[in-house]
Design a protein around this motif. Structure first.
Motif, PDB file in Angstrom:
ATOM      1  N   THR A  46       0.819  -1.207   0.000  1.00 45.65           N
ATOM      2  CA  THR A  46       0.000   0.000   0.000  1.00 45.65           C
ATOM      3  C   THR A  46       0.853   1.257   0.000  1.00 45.65           C
ATOM      4  N   ILE A  47       1.795   1.353   0.946  1.00 42.73           N
ATOM      5  CA  ILE A  47       2.568   2.596   1.042  1.00 42.73           C
ATOM      6  C   ILE A  47       3.561   2.757  -0.101  1.00 42.73           C
ATOM      7  N   SER A  48       3.943   1.677  -0.758  1.00 36.66           N
ATOM      8  CA  SER A  48       4.874   1.809  -1.878  1.00 36.66           C
ATOM      9  C   SER A  48       4.240   2.540  -3.062  1.00 36.66           C
ATOM     10  N   GLY A  94       4.651   6.338  -6.527  1.00 38.40           N
ATOM     11  CA  GLY A  94       4.064   6.427  -7.866  1.00 38.40           C
ATOM     12  C   GLY A  94       3.118   7.606  -8.001  1.00 38.40           C
ATOM     13  N   ILE A  95       2.345   7.863  -6.968  1.00 37.40           N
ATOM     14  CA  ILE A  95       1.428   9.003  -6.981  1.00 37.40           C
ATOM     15  C   ILE A  95       2.218  10.308  -7.023  1.00 37.40           C
ATOM     16  N   LEU A  96       3.236  10.417  -6.179  1.00 39.07           N
ATOM     17  CA  LEU A  96       4.042  11.641  -6.147  1.00 39.07           C
ATOM     18  C   LEU A  96       4.783  11.869  -7.455  1.00 39.07           C
ATOM     19  N   ALA A 124       3.939  10.825 -10.450  1.00 34.44           N
ATOM     20  CA  ALA A 124       2.962  11.233 -11.468  1.00 34.44           C
ATOM     21  C   ALA A 124       2.521  12.675 -11.257  1.00 34.44           C
ATOM     22  N   LEU A 125       2.355  13.089 -10.004  1.00 28.06           N
ATOM     23  CA  LEU A 125       1.953  14.460  -9.714  1.00 28.06           C
ATOM     24  C   LEU A 125       3.046  15.451 -10.114  1.00 28.06           C
ATOM     25  N   ILE A 126       4.284  15.155  -9.764  1.00 30.53           N
ATOM     26  CA  ILE A 126       5.407  16.022 -10.150  1.00 30.53           C
ATOM     27  C   ILE A 126       5.521  16.100 -11.669  1.00 30.53           C
ATOM     28  N   SER A 127       5.383  14.977 -12.333  1.00 32.52           N
ATOM     29  CA  SER A 127       5.459  14.955 -13.792  1.00 32.52           C
ATOM     30  C   SER A 127       4.330  15.754 -14.422  1.00 32.52           C
ATOM     31  N   LEU A 128       3.136  15.651 -13.857  1.00 32.68           N
ATOM     32  CA  LEU A 128       1.995  16.417 -14.356  1.00 32.68           C
ATOM     33  C   LEU A 128       2.248  17.914 -14.199  1.00 32.68           C
ATOM     34  N   ILE A 129       2.736  18.326 -13.041  1.00 31.74           N
ATOM     35  CA  ILE A 129       3.026  19.739 -12.813  1.00 31.74           C
ATOM     36  C   ILE A 129       4.071  20.243 -13.800  1.00 31.74           C
ATOM     37  N   ASN A 130       5.118  19.463 -14.017  1.00 31.02           N
ATOM     38  CA  ASN A 130       6.150  19.862 -14.977  1.00 31.02           C
ATOM     39  C   ASN A 130       5.603  19.939 -16.398  1.00 31.02           C
ATOM     40  N   ALA A 131       4.770  18.997 -16.774  1.00 34.57           N
ATOM     41  CA  ALA A 131       4.181  19.003 -18.117  1.00 34.57           C
ATOM     42  C   ALA A 131       3.295  20.231 -18.318  1.00 34.57           C
ATOM     43  N   SER A 185      -3.375   9.416 -15.786  1.00 36.75           N
ATOM     44  CA  SER A 185      -3.674   7.976 -15.835  1.00 36.75           C
ATOM     45  C   SER A 185      -2.771   7.197 -14.886  1.00 36.75           C
ATOM     46  N   ASN A 186      -1.494   7.548 -14.863  1.00 38.55           N
ATOM     47  CA  ASN A 186      -0.568   6.876 -13.938  1.00 38.55           C
ATOM     48  C   ASN A 186      -0.935   7.147 -12.492  1.00 38.55           C
ATOM     49  N   MET A 187      -1.387   8.349 -12.204  1.00 31.83           N
ATOM     50  CA  MET A 187      -1.790   8.687 -10.841  1.00 31.83           C
ATOM     51  C   MET A 187      -3.023   7.881 -10.429  1.00 31.83           C
ATOM     52  N   ILE A 188      -3.986   7.768 -11.331  1.00 31.69           N
ATOM     53  CA  ILE A 188      -5.198   6.986 -11.052  1.00 31.69           C
ATOM     54  C   ILE A 188      -4.831   5.518 -10.833  1.00 31.69           C
ATOM     55  N   LEU A 189      -3.935   4.992 -11.646  1.00 33.56           N
ATOM     56  CA  LEU A 189      -3.496   3.616 -11.491  1.00 33.56           C
ATOM     57  C   LEU A 189      -2.865   3.384 -10.120  1.00 33.56           C
ATOM     58  N   ALA A 190      -1.997   4.290  -9.685  1.00 37.29           N
ATOM     59  CA  ALA A 190      -1.339   4.141  -8.385  1.00 37.29           C
ATOM     60  C   ALA A 190      -2.338   4.263  -7.233  1.00 37.29           C
ATOM     61  N   ILE A 191      -3.304   5.159  -7.363  1.00 42.11           N
ATOM     62  CA  ILE A 191      -4.324   5.318  -6.315  1.00 42.11           C
ATOM     63  C   ILE A 191      -5.187   4.066  -6.222  1.00 42.11           C
ATOM     64  N   ARG A 192      -5.600   3.527  -7.368  1.00 42.04           N
ATOM     65  CA  ARG A 192      -6.419   2.298  -7.352  1.00 42.04           C
ATOM     66  C   ARG A 192      -5.625   1.116  -6.791  1.00 42.04           C
ATOM     67  N   SER A 193      -4.351   1.035  -7.142  1.00 43.54           N
ATOM     68  CA  SER A 193      -3.507  -0.028  -6.597  1.00 43.54           C
ATOM     69  C   SER A 193      -3.375   0.105  -5.087  1.00 43.54           C
TER      70      SER A 193
END
Length: 84
Positions: free
Chosen positions: A34-36, A40-42, A44-51, A66-74
């Motif tokens: 769970t905590i790992s 992935g969420i962070l 994806a968030l940093i990458s989104l902000i940079n993009a 999409s990557n952030m949603i995947l990590a949250i669902r996982s």
């Protein structure tokens, strides 16, 4: 099998994976899985902000979201062992 087990979140509806369940918390089934997902969420968030800052094409933002949603669902899956 895990189907006859019950947890804080209700009956377990998935099979048991590589980690013992509810060892470190009574609310998180597979703690380290769970905590790992936080990394992935962070990432994806940093990458989104940079993009967004660099005005990349929208497809890059969609990829990072999409990557952030995947990590949250996982994360939710491993925390609850419920099929979402």
């Amino acid at each position: 099998m895990a189907d006859d087990l019950s947890s804080f979140w209700g009956p377990v509806t998935s099979k048991d994976w590589c980690e013992q369940n509810y060892v470190y918390s009574s609310f998180i089934a597979e703690f380290f899985n769970t905590i790992s997902n936080i990394s992935g969420i962070l990432l994806a968030l940093i990458s989104l902000i940079n993009a967004l800052r660099q005005r990349f094409e929208k497809r890059f933002s969609v990829l990072h979201i999409s990557n952030m949603i995947l990590a949250i669902r996982s994360m939710l899956y491993h925390a609850t062992l419920q099929r979402l």
